[in-house]
Design an enzyme around this catalytic site. Structure first.
Site, PDB file in Angstrom:
ATOM      1  N   GLU A 130       0.286   3.547  -6.792  1.00  0.00           N
ATOM      2  CA  GLU A 130       1.147   4.692  -6.557  1.00  0.00           C
ATOM      3  C   GLU A 130       2.598   4.247  -6.670  1.00  0.00           C
ATOM      4  O   GLU A 130       2.880   3.059  -6.800  1.00  0.00           O
ATOM      5  CB  GLU A 130       0.842   5.332  -5.196  1.00  0.00           C
ATOM      6  CG  GLU A 130       1.040   4.406  -4.018  1.00  0.00           C
ATOM      7  CD  GLU A 130       0.491   4.989  -2.704  1.00  0.00           C
ATOM      8  OE1 GLU A 130      -0.578   5.621  -2.717  1.00  0.00           O
ATOM      9  OE2 GLU A 130       1.142   4.786  -1.669  1.00  0.00           O
TER      10      GLU A 130
ATOM     11  N   HIS B  71       3.034   7.589   2.714  1.00  0.00           N
ATOM     12  CA  HIS B  71       2.968   6.138   2.898  1.00  0.00           C
ATOM     13  C   HIS B  71       4.376   5.564   2.988  1.00  0.00           C
ATOM     14  O   HIS B  71       5.243   5.933   2.191  1.00  0.00           O
ATOM     15  CB  HIS B  71       2.268   5.473   1.714  1.00  0.00           C
ATOM     16  CG  HIS B  71       0.789   5.686   1.716  1.00  0.00           C
ATOM     17  ND1 HIS B  71       0.034   5.570   0.568  1.00  0.00           N
ATOM     18  CD2 HIS B  71      -0.072   5.990   2.700  1.00  0.00           C
ATOM     19  CE1 HIS B  71      -1.231   5.789   0.861  1.00  0.00           C
ATOM     20  NE2 HIS B  71      -1.332   6.053   2.147  1.00  0.00           N
TER      21      HIS B  71
END
Lengths: 384, 296
Positions: free
Chosen positions: B210, B248
């Site tokens: 990511e 995150h």
């Protein structure tokens, strides 16, 4: 968490880092009075959680108290739009008024965390004043990186190494070592995720002065730094993000019109990606979290549909710890409380997916059920 | 022998008597995981879900022969739990807990490097050896099919998504590892790729990354220089704006290397197959296996 420049400078000052004399003002009169105290000439800087203030007209060198007050009047109570904000900008509620700095040389200095090295890293350059990305592009050889072993901490040799790379003379090198030591102590004692001083000014007299200061704190460590919580300025945050934050939902407002609710940050990003691949754009990032309750799902749903930009809603849940029946019940209860006009597309799989589908079916809520991620994307394009 | 865990695995669970610890440990045991002990200070000498409880990791290692620790304790106590596990003598730690202070993790990670103890996480779903029925984490057991594809990912539910796409196509998995979404973690993508490269039970790998950081570029360097097994990659966050943290703590674009496009380019340049859409992870793997003539 981001904090204001004036707050960052107070922290830096308390760790022995020299900053220009000055104070923060909330009214034009205060701004003028502070300029007067500083001897007339001053720098007035809008206090917002966004970079690019100078180019956006948020910083000015003023010749006296009247001009300081006048410039502050133009800023205070308004919104400042910079390259880093949305088109609506961010509110300016305070300005920092400081004495002008006599600049002989501008350096760049920051401390952040390097995930690859699993350690804090000092980044320094003699080419201060520019954004670090610009320095990296134009003169990468002028950037020095030195890691700090977390088991050893800061030692004077680290300061000597960075000072030498910056080309400082012996006396400046000693002053720089003391400054860097203070910076690293602030970084570790306050659990910061970033300190950036750009520029770090070498004055005409050879002294070092942090002319700007940017600090981000590590929210994961706030539990042991209650004092940092007082530095939060919620008005700098998007109103929906602020509400979501207070309700324990990870939410980021975006530009598109497809509201989305997902469990898990990675899947939430992937869901945004799949929406854009069918020619639409996500209105938000939203992670309801793994341990989400029915109430939390309901709150998340309400936040999404309260966004006036949202024209369709995509709910994508891969049940794991978070069960699909809990999600469905949360949606149904929120749906009954608020007026929802946007069509809803639901993709649910994993733990208790069948029970979840049954709850949605029998609730009478009009939802389109998608079989998988691709089908969900197709239905986003088709419906509404 | 699969990677990291296998038939010799003997798991102790730190925080087993808590609500989350109990719920998840029961699921691990049901899957087949060899859970031998729980550790909660003050609960030593009792039993919980039919397993002996100990006051310390050291006792659980010495008396129950545990060699892997699975951590569910709350964030404020997790740093202590991690260091206790490392000092207590386990070989592998899997930390599910999220919300650990980054600078604590910097210290923990350096200490682990010096002691040679491996860590998965924190803020991760853990790992599952599908072939040897050892689930040390929270990845739902029922989405797997046994096979020869390794998976390494940062996130939880996106990993489940990838696994279920593979399973739906009849493509089984060997070991599935979620390394975590924090800025500082134990094993990184590159480290897990090396384990898969050396694992005789894995024929090909799926790498899910990511935005944020440079872990995917490091992984791409390793793939280009050292890997013989083919890799399919996907990077989440192509639509994320710069400077905004996407859930995150590590998922934030700072500089051009951190973008999804830069990471996809690095993977392509290293010879990987890259799924452009998260809905196409499964079929991209299928195409890779067909073109590379790998059975599944």
């Amino acid at each position: 968490m981001k904090i204001h420049e004036y707050q960052a400078k107070e922290i830096l000052r308390s760790f022995g880092v020299a900053v220009p004399n000055g104070r923060v003002a909330a009214t034009p009169e205060e701004a003028g009075a502070i300029a007067q105290e500083l001897g007339g000439r001053a720098v007035v800087k809008a206090q917002v959680h966004a970079g690019g203030r100078g180019k956006a007209g948020g910083v000015r060198v003023v010749s006296g108290p009247d001009e300081a007050a006048e410039f502050a009047r133009g800023l205070l109570g308004g919104n400042l739009v910079t390259a880093q904000t949305g088109p609506q900008g961010v509110p300016v509620n305070t300005v920092l008024v400081e004495e002008p700095v006599d600049i002989a040389q501008e350096l760049y200095l920051s401390v952040t965390v390097d995930g690859a090295a699993k350690a804090p890293v000092i980044i320094a350059s003699a080419a201060g004043g520019m954004e670090i990305e610009e320095i990296a592009e134009h003169s990468p050889e002028k950037i020095t990186q030195v890691h700090i072993d977390p088991l050893i901490g800061y030692q004077p040799f680290i300061g000597r190494r960075v000072a030498a790379a910056l080309g400082l003379d012996a006396a400046q090198g000693r002053a720089f070592g003391a400054l860097l030591g203070g910076l690293i102590r602030a970084f570790s004692e306050k659990d910061l995720s970033m300190i950036e001083i750009n520029p770090l000014v070498v004055t005409g007299e050879g002294a070092l002065l942090a002319a700007d200061g940017k600090i981000n704190t590590d929210e994961n460590a706030h539990f042991r730094h209650r004092d940092l919580l007082d530095l939060r300025d919620a008005e700098q945050e998007d109103p929906l993000e602020r509400v979501a934050n207070e309700r324990g939902v990870q939410y980021v407002k975006l530009d598109g019109d497809v509201g989305c609710m997902v469990n898990g940050a990675g899947l939430a990003m992937a869901t945004m990606d799949v929406i854009s691949q069918v020619g639409h754009a996500p209105a938000n990032f939203l992670d309801v979290g793994g341990g989400g309750s029915e109430e939390q799902v309901a709150e998340a749903f309400k936040i999404i549909v309260s966004d006036p930009d949202v024209k369709k809603v995509l709910i994508n849940v891969f049940g794991g710890i978070l069960r699909c029946d809990v999600v469905a019940n949360g949606i149904v209860s929120a749906y009954r409380e608020v007026d929802v006009k946007a069509p809803i597309i639901v993709r649910m799989t994993g733990t208790n997916a069948d029970e979840g589908a049954e709850i949605l079916n029998s609730s009478g809520i009009l939802v389109a059920v998608a079989a998988d991620l691709n089908d969900a994307a197709a239905k986003v394009a088709e419906i509404g | 022998m699969s990677i990291l865990v296998g038939e010799d695995t003997r798991v102790l669970v730190q925080g087993m008597s808590g609500r989350e610890g109990t719920f998840q440990t029961e699921r691990c045991i049901a899957y087949g995981t060899n859970v031998v002990a729980g550790v909660t200070p003050g609960r030593g000498g009792t039993t919980h879900i039919d397993r002996p409880m100990y006051d310390s990791v050291k006792e659980a290692v010495e008396q129950a022969g545990a060699n892997v620790s699975l951590i569910f304790v709350p964030a404020a106590f997790a740093t202590d739990a991690l260091l206790e596990a490392a000092e207590g003598g386990v070989e592998l730690i899997v930390c599910i807990t999220d919300g650990l202070p980054t600078l604590d993790m910097a210290q923990v990670a350096q200490y682990l490097t010096k002691t040679g103890v491996r860590l998965i996480g924190p803020n991760c779903p853990g790992l599952t050896s599908v072939r040897e029925r050892q689930k040390v984490g929270i990845i739902p057991g029922n989405i797997h099919q046994e096979g020869r594809i390794g998976i390494v990912s940062r996130s939880g539910t996106l990993t489940y998504e990838a696994v279920s796409q593979l399973t739906a196509l009849g493509i089984g998995q060997s070991t599935c590892v979620g390394v975590g979404g924090d800025p500082i973690i134990g094993l990184r993508h590159r480290d897990v790729l090396e384990l898969f490269e050396n694992d005789p039970e894995t024929d090909a790998v799926v790498l899910i990354g990511e935005i944020g950081g440079t872990a995917e570029q490091e992984a791409a360097d390793y793939i280009r220089d050292h890997m013989s097994k083919p890799v399919t990659g996907f990077i989440a966050g192509a639509t994320a704006p710069p400077g905004r943290r996407m859930g995150h703590a590590g998922a934030i674009i700072t500089g051009t290397a951190a973008t999804a496009e830069a990471k996809k380019d690095a993977l392509r340049d290293a010879g990987c197959y890259v799924a452009d859409s998260p809905g196409q992870i499964g079929i991209t793997v299928q195409r890779m296996l067909t073109e590379r003539r790998i059975g599944f």
